[in-house]
Design an enzyme around this catalytic site. Sequence first.
Site, PDB file in Angstrom:
ATOM      1  N   ASP A 213      11.994 -23.867  45.311  1.00  0.00           N
ATOM      2  CA  ASP A 213      12.054 -23.071  46.603  1.00  0.00           C
ATOM      3  C   ASP A 213      11.918 -21.770  45.979  1.00  0.00           C
ATOM      4  O   ASP A 213      12.257 -21.115  45.152  1.00  0.00           O
ATOM      5  CB  ASP A 213      13.669 -23.216  46.980  1.00  0.00           C
ATOM      6  CG  ASP A 213      14.106 -22.305  48.258  1.00  0.00           C
ATOM      7  OD1 ASP A 213      13.570 -22.964  49.432  1.00  0.00           O
ATOM      8  OD2 ASP A 213      14.665 -21.287  48.049  1.00  0.00           O
ATOM      9  N   GLU A 267       7.431 -23.966  46.972  1.00  0.00           N
ATOM     10  CA  GLU A 267       7.184 -23.403  48.203  1.00  0.00           C
ATOM     11  C   GLU A 267       6.272 -22.085  47.950  1.00  0.00           C
ATOM     12  O   GLU A 267       6.638 -21.322  47.495  1.00  0.00           O
ATOM     13  CB  GLU A 267       8.478 -23.142  48.672  1.00  0.00           C
ATOM     14  CG  GLU A 267       8.587 -22.697  49.931  1.00  0.00           C
ATOM     15  CD  GLU A 267       9.845 -22.338  50.573  1.00  0.00           C
ATOM     16  OE1 GLU A 267      10.096 -22.505  51.801  1.00  0.00           O
ATOM     17  OE2 GLU A 267      10.738 -21.750  49.975  1.00  0.00           O
TER      18      GLU A 267
END
Length: 565
Positions: A213, A267
Amino acid sequence: MIGRPAAARGDQSAARRTWWKEAVIYEVYPRSFKDSNNDGIGDLPGIIDKLSYIRDLGADTIWLAPIFASPNRDNGYDISDYKAIMPEFGTMSDFDRLMEKASSLGLRIILDLVVNHTSDQHPWFQKSRASKDGPYRDYYIWREPKGGLPPNNWPSPWGGSAWTFDAASDSSYLHLFSPYQPDLNWDNPAVRDEVFSIMKFWLDKGVAGFRMDAITMISKMPSFRDMTVEELKAPEYVYAAGPHLHAYLREMNDRVLSHYDVMTVGEAYGMHAQDIPLFTDSGRRELDMVFAFDIVHVDRQGWRKIAWPLSKLKDIYAAAGRPQSPDSWNTVFLDNHDQPRAVSRFGNDTAFFREASAKAIATMLLTQCGTPFIYQGEELGMTNLPFEGLEDFEDVQVPTAWETLVKRQGVDPEAFFESLKGLGRDNARSPMQWDASKNAGFTTADKPWYRVNPNHIQINARECLNNPDSVYYYFRDLIALRRKHPALVHGSYQDLDPDHSAVFFYCRESGKSRLFILINMSDRGFTYDSPHLAQASLLISNMAHRGGTRGVTWLAPWEARVYTA
């Protein structure tokens, strides 16, 4: 056990790295998947109970959204203990049982790892704010305020300043996201050591890799200067341009990832498409894949939901089909925990067109270049939620965005709410719809943690499994087709009709194998003519094939076909 340490992959040999290229990955949002103990919250035993469902669909790898201990200010993306399971989700023993059951079914597990920031409840941050001279102070990024104002003009992409003043330590800390999520200081070698230790802990338990993330944000601009007016229009591109980002990713690979047969997908927030090979080219030894945001930004401009022409979608996929590096690899996704439902966004979720359009966009998803990611419920054609007011939203971003955009910047509240309904993250986070019973079979508790979509009466897994023509079985057949035809995994890509406003027609080719994918991405039917189809044989369609003269066919609204020639 799948995912256990293997020989070093420093040579990046294809033989050791192809499993994740050929994989089909299914994302589970644990909080909303299946509740086993009737407290209204999904949990690990609930996931264990449904592993066969995922396996039977044809997926072979499961991505778990964060399961670590967390105060849940951002649904687990604010971690307070990286080596403990969130109590609502179960115990470490439950996780070990999950790994064992998954391995027995031939399923790999990858974890969502959030290491750009922690929770403000993490012991590191509590110690960091407690003493300016302590060893943990430099685990985070602290600066002195300027005359009562933040240290600089950096904004959070979620709204408001990226700095919060902490009275206890008379300083401000950096948080690119929520104030409850202080950013780690990756320039501190001790922080990198801690992160790498966490990764090894889970890899040694057998996980097959990580979705990382906000990984592009880990290196900060060292001067911490004010942003220019132009930079403030898209600050995420500044945050993703830290000078040590690639060095830190290579260090992560050299010290940890290269010693395991695993996959990483980052990401790529704030990344331009042309920069992606810098992360994914295997010779650079950084990440295996990244999630680029071109597709899921096709219908948005800032906070606004906008109309989009099919040509824009085609251009994005065509660019992905022309990799700038032969050693890089793509991801393909339309849904995830941060995005609205694909059928409501790219298809037509009205009762008349929902199933056909869900199958049409599934055809697009599973025949593009790269590893496909399916989000829970996408295989059922689950839709966006009906929202009536701001009180219906659970997402931590919503109050901040409302304060910044509506109250401070004067954005029309009705326009903002209409866009929020279509683009909000809560659309994906409603409970999985297992059957038509109360709470969709997700829980027997009186009240689930978040409301169930009322259309679960019609749209649910039991209904799909009892209907051989359902969206679920079409997904299953497409996954099987992808495995049978290597051209859909490793083949080249060519858009055969880039100017058509309604038809998406492209070719995937590898050696002597050539497949044509024909999709009507509209609510209207028409005759379509292509010489490419004159000698082609139909492999799969989401509708009964009506035939036609050689090369000429009638396409119904949202009709999709895959041919071989």
